[in-house]
Design a protein around this motif. Structure first.
Motif, PDB file in Angstrom:
ATOM      1  N   PHE A  73      -8.173  -0.641  13.421  1.00 19.34           N
ATOM      2  CA  PHE A  73      -7.797  -1.598  12.368  1.00 19.34           C
ATOM      3  C   PHE A  73      -8.329  -3.012  12.621  1.00 19.34           C
ATOM      4  CE2 PHE A  73      -4.374  -2.674  15.263  1.00 19.34           C
ATOM      5  CZ  PHE A  73      -4.131  -4.021  14.989  1.00 19.34           C
ATOM      6  N   LEU A 119      -0.855   9.704  19.341  1.00 13.80           N
ATOM      7  CA  LEU A 119      -0.779   8.902  18.115  1.00 13.80           C
ATOM      8  C   LEU A 119      -2.115   8.243  17.794  1.00 13.80           C
ATOM      9  CD1 LEU A 119       2.735   7.225  18.531  1.00 13.80           C
ATOM     10  CD2 LEU A 119       2.079   9.024  16.917  1.00 13.80           C
ATOM     11  N   VAL A 120      -2.774   7.729  18.833  1.00 15.23           N
ATOM     12  CA  VAL A 120      -4.073   7.077  18.603  1.00 15.23           C
ATOM     13  C   VAL A 120      -5.090   8.094  18.098  1.00 15.23           C
ATOM     14  CG1 VAL A 120      -6.030   5.948  19.744  1.00 15.23           C
ATOM     15  CG2 VAL A 120      -3.701   5.198  20.240  1.00 15.23           C
ATOM     16  N   TYR A 121      -5.044   9.320  18.639  1.00 18.76           N
ATOM     17  CA  TYR A 121      -5.971  10.342  18.155  1.00 18.76           C
ATOM     18  C   TYR A 121      -5.633  10.746  16.717  1.00 18.76           C
ATOM     19  CZ  TYR A 121      -8.297  14.728  17.306  1.00 18.76           C
ATOM     20  OH  TYR A 121      -9.047  15.723  16.739  1.00 18.76           O
ATOM     21  N   ALA A 122      -4.354  10.966  16.438  1.00 15.04           N
ATOM     22  CA  ALA A 122      -3.947  11.433  15.110  1.00 15.04           C
ATOM     23  C   ALA A 122      -4.154  10.365  14.043  1.00 15.04           C
ATOM     24  CB  ALA A 122      -2.482  11.868  15.143  1.00 15.04           C
ATOM     25  N   PHE A 123      -4.006   9.099  14.430  1.00 13.01           N
ATOM     26  CA  PHE A 123      -4.149   7.994  13.469  1.00 13.01           C
ATOM     27  C   PHE A 123      -5.174   7.000  14.011  1.00 13.01           C
ATOM     28  CE2 PHE A 123       0.242   9.573  13.323  1.00 13.01           C
ATOM     29  CZ  PHE A 123       0.309  10.005  12.002  1.00 13.01           C
ATOM     30  N   PRO A 124      -6.448   7.269  13.798  1.00 13.96           N
ATOM     31  CA  PRO A 124      -7.510   6.398  14.354  1.00 13.96           C
ATOM     32  C   PRO A 124      -7.393   4.951  13.933  1.00 13.96           C
ATOM     33  CG  PRO A 124      -8.433   8.448  13.514  1.00 13.96           C
ATOM     34  CD  PRO A 124      -7.001   8.416  13.088  1.00 13.96           C
ATOM     35  N   VAL A 125      -6.704   4.699  12.818  1.00 16.14           N
ATOM     36  CA  VAL A 125      -6.574   3.310  12.343  1.00 16.14           C
ATOM     37  C   VAL A 125      -5.867   2.430  13.364  1.00 16.14           C
ATOM     38  CG1 VAL A 125      -4.359   3.735  11.165  1.00 16.14           C
ATOM     39  CG2 VAL A 125      -5.901   1.928  10.345  1.00 16.14           C
ATOM     40  N   ILE A 126      -5.054   3.042  14.226  1.00 14.78           N
ATOM     41  CA  ILE A 126      -4.357   2.266  15.270  1.00 14.78           C
ATOM     42  C   ILE A 126      -5.378   1.580  16.165  1.00 14.78           C
ATOM     43  CG2 ILE A 126      -2.826   2.410  17.273  1.00 14.78           C
ATOM     44  CD1 ILE A 126      -1.456   4.775  15.927  1.00 14.78           C
ATOM     45  N   HIS A 181     -12.874   4.380  19.093  1.00 10.42           N
ATOM     46  CA  HIS A 181     -11.714   5.263  19.095  1.00 10.42           C
ATOM     47  C   HIS A 181     -11.641   6.035  20.410  1.00 10.42           C
ATOM     48  CE1 HIS A 181      -9.456   8.805  16.999  1.00 10.42           C
ATOM     49  NE2 HIS A 181      -8.614   8.001  17.624  1.00 10.42           N
ATOM     50  N   SER A 201     -11.556  -3.319  10.735  1.00 11.77           N
ATOM     51  CA  SER A 201     -11.593  -3.064   9.301  1.00 11.77           C
ATOM     52  C   SER A 201     -11.413  -4.349   8.500  1.00 11.77           C
ATOM     53  CB  SER A 201     -10.511  -2.052   8.920  1.00 11.77           C
ATOM     54  OG  SER A 201      -9.236  -2.523   9.305  1.00 11.77           O
TER      55      SER A 201
END
Length: 199
Positions: free
Chosen positions: A196, A186-193, A130, A199
């Motif tokens: 993923f 956005l990448v910080y707020a939604f680490p799934v970006i 991340h 995962s």
């Protein structure tokens, strides 16, 4: 280029070489390029490359100086002993990357900053991958910012119209800088970006 990259046949750097070779082959088959033009292209490429390499050499010397002076170890110790939230940590980290991007190349910035912040970021609960994605986007954003944004100088060196100034190029880069900063947020707020694919 994109098919080769996503297909795993070659890296992005190799993709650029493949694309250049493909363009040369197509131009040769269509008889739209001569040996004299090929030589001129090679000479102009040499001018641009040497300019960039001078910047890279200077940046590498600077990063080595910081390492020998022990700056990285000192800053790492201060960060580990401070009481800092992940959001504040990333905000300050991105600001530092943007400032360094104004005067250094991407490789030197990464070599300077990542060893300093990797351990503290893990202690704050951030995933290294991340952090890596945030680092790459922020570094590339810094390379578009004045006064010494390396990417803008590359564009300037590649232009045939010398009437186009660096100021105009930096102005043209401004919307991209804004969008890349939005991407960092956005990448910080939604680490799934960033995470993923794992995962």
């Amino acid at each position: 280029m994109l098919g080769g990259i996503y297909g795993g046949f070659f890296t992005p750097t190799e993709a650029g070489a493949v694309a250049a070779w493909g363009a040369l082959v197509i131009a040769g088959l269509n008889r739209r390029i001569t040996l004299r033009q090929i030589w001129r292209v090679l000479v102009e490429t040499g001018y641009v490359t040497v300019t960039i390499l001078f910047l890279v050499v200077a940046a590498s010397m600077y990063s080595r100086m910081l390492t020998f002076a022990g700056v990285q170890g000192t800053v790492a110790s201060l960060l580990q002993n401070s009481d800092m939230t992940p959001l504040l940590f990333i905000t300050l980290y991105v600001l530092v990357l943007l400032l360094l991007g104004m005067i250094l190349d991407a490789t030197s910035i990464i070599l300077i900053c990542v060893p300093i912040v990797l351990v503290p970021s893990i202690a704050l609960g951030l995933d290294p991958i991340h952090l890596g994605i945030i680092t790459i986007i922020a570094v590339e954003t810094g390379l578009l910012t004045p006064p010494l944004g390396l990417s803008a100088f590359v564009v300037k060196g590649a232009l045939e119209d010398q009437a186009i100034s660096l100021e105009v190029i930096f102005q043209g880069c401004a919307p991209f800088v804004i969008m890349m900063l939005v991407a960092v947020a956005l990448v910080y707020a939604f680490p799934v970006i960033a995470l993923f694919p794992l995962s």
